[in-house]
Design an enzyme around this catalytic site. Sequence first.
Site, PDB file in Angstrom:
ATOM      1  N   CYS A   2       0.883  -1.172   0.000  1.00 59.64           N
ATOM      2  CA  CYS A   2       0.000   0.000   0.000  1.00 59.64           C
ATOM      3  C   CYS A   2       0.909   1.206   0.000  1.00 59.64           C
ATOM      4  O   CYS A   2       1.552   1.513   1.012  1.00 59.64           O
ATOM      5  CB  CYS A   2      -0.918  -0.002   1.223  1.00 59.64           C
ATOM      6  SG  CYS A   2      -2.015   1.433   1.304  1.00 59.64           S
ATOM      7  N   GLU A 104      -3.461   1.115  -6.112  1.00 61.80           N
ATOM      8  CA  GLU A 104      -2.502   0.059  -6.429  1.00 61.80           C
ATOM      9  C   GLU A 104      -2.300   0.057  -7.935  1.00 61.80           C
ATOM     10  O   GLU A 104      -3.181   0.482  -8.692  1.00 61.80           O
ATOM     11  CB  GLU A 104      -3.004  -1.301  -5.932  1.00 61.80           C
ATOM     12  CG  GLU A 104      -1.962  -2.407  -5.943  1.00 61.80           C
ATOM     13  CD  GLU A 104      -0.672  -1.998  -5.260  1.00 61.80           C
ATOM     14  OE1 GLU A 104       0.267  -1.593  -5.991  1.00 61.80           O
ATOM     15  OE2 GLU A 104      -0.610  -2.040  -4.027  1.00 61.80           O
TER      16      GLU A 104
END
Length: 231
Positions: A2, A104
């Site tokens: 992340c 992402e």
Amino acid sequence: MCGRFASDLPPELIRRLFSTMGAIPNDVPSYNVAPTQSTAVVRRHPETGERHLDLLRWGLIPHWSTDKGRQPINARAETVASSGMFRGALASRRCIVPMSAFYEWDQATAPKQPYAFARSDGTPLALAGLWEGWWDPAGEVVRSFTIITTGANDTLAAIHDRMPVVLEQDDWASWLDTGPVSLLRPAMDAVLRRWKVGSRVNSPRNNDPTLLDPVEQAAANDAQEAGPDSA
């Protein structure tokens, strides 16, 4: 993994949602939070048990470190209890990182296609994290945090093999109060939704609400900004 997220939740909303006490930090909305930047984080006071909302720097600096070091932005759930970098914080300095979405990048495309991920039910995300307080050479305390990741669920697996740990509301108290590490598991597939976003999110210098627009809308926005002379 992340590595970027959107933190545009009003602090007053976070305060009500997590029942935090004390002053509300002067946090400004960010749609592209990057490592080394500060954002609102929920912590449990070790003596009173009260929850507090504070601005912490993303990238963990252990309290015992002699310098800023490598400042990891993520900690792996599988090794967080055994790692010298994280086990102290896991034992007594846990936190929750509220946000509206995280980003992402698809590792299989060239260039890498960015995606946004948010809760399917429209409520804020609450990610499991750890925090530390470190004294810099000038005598100022630097409070920092890291986000814990685990293996990807089916919603993320086609994009990346890791995902942040998404805590459900029923688990918030247990996590903050040093509950079991079994809470560090992938979210159920239906919890998250994903959509393609435009490439402007690639640069931390870009920071506005349109970063979360679906890629088709993002392309239309770019064309509108460019104007008719760009055709």
